[in-house]
Design a protein around this motif. Sequence first.
Motif, PDB file in Angstrom:
ATOM      1  N   ARG A  13      -1.264   0.497  12.172  1.00 39.73           N
ATOM      2  CA  ARG A  13      -0.404  -0.190  11.198  1.00 39.73           C
ATOM      3  C   ARG A  13       0.824  -0.800  11.886  1.00 39.73           C
ATOM      4  N   ARG A  20       1.174  -9.892  11.143  1.00 43.43           N
ATOM      5  CA  ARG A  20       1.049 -10.243   9.725  1.00 43.43           C
ATOM      6  C   ARG A  20       1.663 -11.586   9.419  1.00 43.43           C
ATOM      7  N   PRO A  59     -12.604  -5.610   0.119  1.00 43.51           N
ATOM      8  CA  PRO A  59     -12.815  -4.597   1.155  1.00 43.51           C
ATOM      9  C   PRO A  59     -11.587  -4.432   2.055  1.00 43.51           C
ATOM     10  N   PRO A  60     -11.512  -3.310   2.793  1.00 47.32           N
ATOM     11  CA  PRO A  60     -10.370  -3.082   3.666  1.00 47.32           C
ATOM     12  C   PRO A  60     -10.261  -4.146   4.768  1.00 47.32           C
ATOM     13  N   LEU A  62      -8.857  -7.144   4.784  1.00 47.56           N
ATOM     14  CA  LEU A  62      -8.927  -8.582   4.477  1.00 47.56           C
ATOM     15  C   LEU A  62      -7.569  -9.184   4.106  1.00 47.56           C
ATOM     16  N   THR A  66      -0.912  -7.440   3.348  1.00 44.60           N
ATOM     17  CA  THR A  66      -0.224  -8.643   3.811  1.00 44.60           C
ATOM     18  C   THR A  66       0.212  -9.493   2.613  1.00 44.60           C
ATOM     19  N   TYR A 180     -14.217 -13.291   5.557  1.00 40.70           N
ATOM     20  CA  TYR A 180     -13.814 -14.571   6.129  1.00 40.70           C
ATOM     21  C   TYR A 180     -14.962 -15.248   6.861  1.00 40.70           C
ATOM     22  N   ARG A 217      -8.759  -7.648  10.282  1.00 45.63           N
ATOM     23  CA  ARG A 217      -8.284  -6.453  11.013  1.00 45.63           C
ATOM     24  C   ARG A 217      -9.153  -6.198  12.233  1.00 45.63           C
TER      25      ARG A 217
HETATM   26  P1  ADP Z   1      -5.771  -4.646   3.805  1.00 44.21           P
HETATM   27  O1  ADP Z   1      -4.475  -4.251   3.153  1.00 44.21           O
HETATM   28  O2  ADP Z   1      -6.638  -5.487   2.905  1.00 44.21           O
HETATM   29  O3  ADP Z   1      -6.522  -3.489   4.386  1.00 44.21           O
HETATM   30  P2  ADP Z   1      -4.055  -5.969   5.740  1.00 44.21           P
HETATM   31  O4  ADP Z   1      -3.227  -6.815   4.861  1.00 44.21           O
HETATM   32  O5  ADP Z   1      -3.414  -4.714   6.249  1.00 44.21           O
HETATM   33  O6  ADP Z   1      -5.444  -5.615   5.028  1.00 44.21           O
HETATM   34  O7  ADP Z   1      -4.550  -6.876   6.963  1.00 44.21           O
HETATM   35  C1  ADP Z   1      -5.058  -6.317   8.166  1.00 44.21           C
HETATM   36  C2  ADP Z   1      -4.659  -7.142   9.358  1.00 44.21           C
HETATM   37  O8  ADP Z   1      -5.333  -8.401   9.294  1.00 44.21           O
HETATM   38  C3  ADP Z   1      -3.166  -7.462   9.426  1.00 44.21           C
HETATM   39  O9  ADP Z   1      -2.707  -7.265  10.738  1.00 44.21           O
HETATM   40  C4  ADP Z   1      -3.049  -8.921   9.084  1.00 44.21           C
HETATM   41  O10 ADP Z   1      -2.127  -9.535   9.935  1.00 44.21           O
HETATM   42  C5  ADP Z   1      -4.427  -9.484   9.363  1.00 44.21           C
HETATM   43  N1  ADP Z   1      -4.768 -10.470   8.333  1.00 44.21           N
HETATM   44  C6  ADP Z   1      -5.345 -10.198   7.136  1.00 44.21           C
HETATM   45  N2  ADP Z   1      -5.556 -11.323   6.446  1.00 44.21           N
HETATM   46  C7  ADP Z   1      -5.108 -12.340   7.192  1.00 44.21           C
HETATM   47  C8  ADP Z   1      -5.068 -13.768   7.012  1.00 44.21           C
HETATM   48  N3  ADP Z   1      -5.544 -14.345   5.897  1.00 44.21           N
HETATM   49  N4  ADP Z   1      -4.531 -14.499   7.995  1.00 44.21           N
HETATM   50  C9  ADP Z   1      -4.074 -13.923   9.115  1.00 44.21           C
HETATM   51  N5  ADP Z   1      -4.088 -12.594   9.357  1.00 44.21           N
HETATM   52  C10 ADP Z   1      -4.604 -11.803   8.416  1.00 44.21           C
END
Ligand code: ADP
Length: 334
Positions: A13, A20, A59-60, A62, A66, A180, A217
């Motif tokens: 994390r 992010r 799903p996780p 994605l 963020t 994606y 991720r």
């Molecule tokens: P979730 O909460 O759905 O598990 P996160 O928001 O923690 O996912 O995203 C995981 C990682 O992927 C983060 O480091 C983020 O920077 C990257 N990430 C996710 N979506 C995108 C996006 N659309 N564009 C760029 N980076 C992304």
Amino acid sequence: RSLVDAEADGDERAVEAALRPRSLDEVVGQERVREQLGLVLEAARRRGRTPDHVLLSGPPGLGKTTLAMIIAAEMSAPLRLTSGPAITHAGDLAAILSGMNEGDVLFVDEIHRMSRPAEEMLYMAMEDFRVDVVIGKGPGATAIPLEIPPFTLVGATTRAGLLPGPLRDRFGFTAHLEFYEPGDLDRIVRRSAGLLGCEVETAGSAEIASRSRGTPRIANRLLRRVRDYAQVRADGLVTREIARVALDLYEVDESGLDRLDRAVLDVLCRRFGGGPVGVSTLAVAVGEERETVEEVAEPFLVRSGLLARTPRGRVATPAAWRHLGLAPPAVDGT
Ligand code: ADP
């Protein structure tokens, strides 16, 4: 722990925070969600109101966390983070809500895992910005109403279907995040490489993207491992060849399958003739727990069209045989 696990562990994390996107404009892909969410936020800003509650499902890995951070940033509002499993009693939620200020954004990750009483308190808070705090127990218990300043709840869940209807209905906007496309993952890898100060050739980022299971991720994690390899064993530049050798070393193949995924396919085809075979038998054969096979390996194998779940057991598809470099058995037409 597998390199292609879509969940983050605690340490990750912190590393992820640097990668992010900080605004909707920086988010790669998910065009529809970006546009819809942009409208919700812009309209709220113009009216000078807090935006409707937002549910993010998918799903996780994605981008749910963020997006929650971006919602707060775009509204110039503080973000409070918690998660369903952390809210075991309604009192836990009352404590969080009573500390909120007008306009705050509350992010509840894994909102489907909240306890029932907390969930019921949340309905009321979302709708009326009010909760009843129960003091005492038994016949002497009294409910004290508590006003909460208007806030925006952002809930995240891996499956919106897991949420009880009444809770789902109280969100003004639901965004479904999809896996994606390789092109978007490629852009994410290049963006991350830029932030990490790592030089990547176009074919190198494409190679990482194609092994990332549609998940940002995982793309970022594979990039970090390839960067290690490029720096230690080469001059730091990530070429296609470097990406290939590094990811082969980490046992993530061209389709994003890891060692366990391939072991499952291998046993299924070579030992059980392609199935059908029960998942418990399959698990014993690869030396894993049944749950690990079912929850870690199978979802992606099914999504990739390599394995099918049937009432009689697991079956390898022709693509699975080909993935192992074997000829699929001839279909018996008689
Ligand atoms: P979730 O909460 O759905 O598990 P996160 O928001 O923690 O996912 O995203 C995981 C990682 O992927 C983060 O480091 C983020 O920077 C990257 N990430 C996710 N979506 C995108 C996006 N659309 N564009 C760029 N980076 C992304």
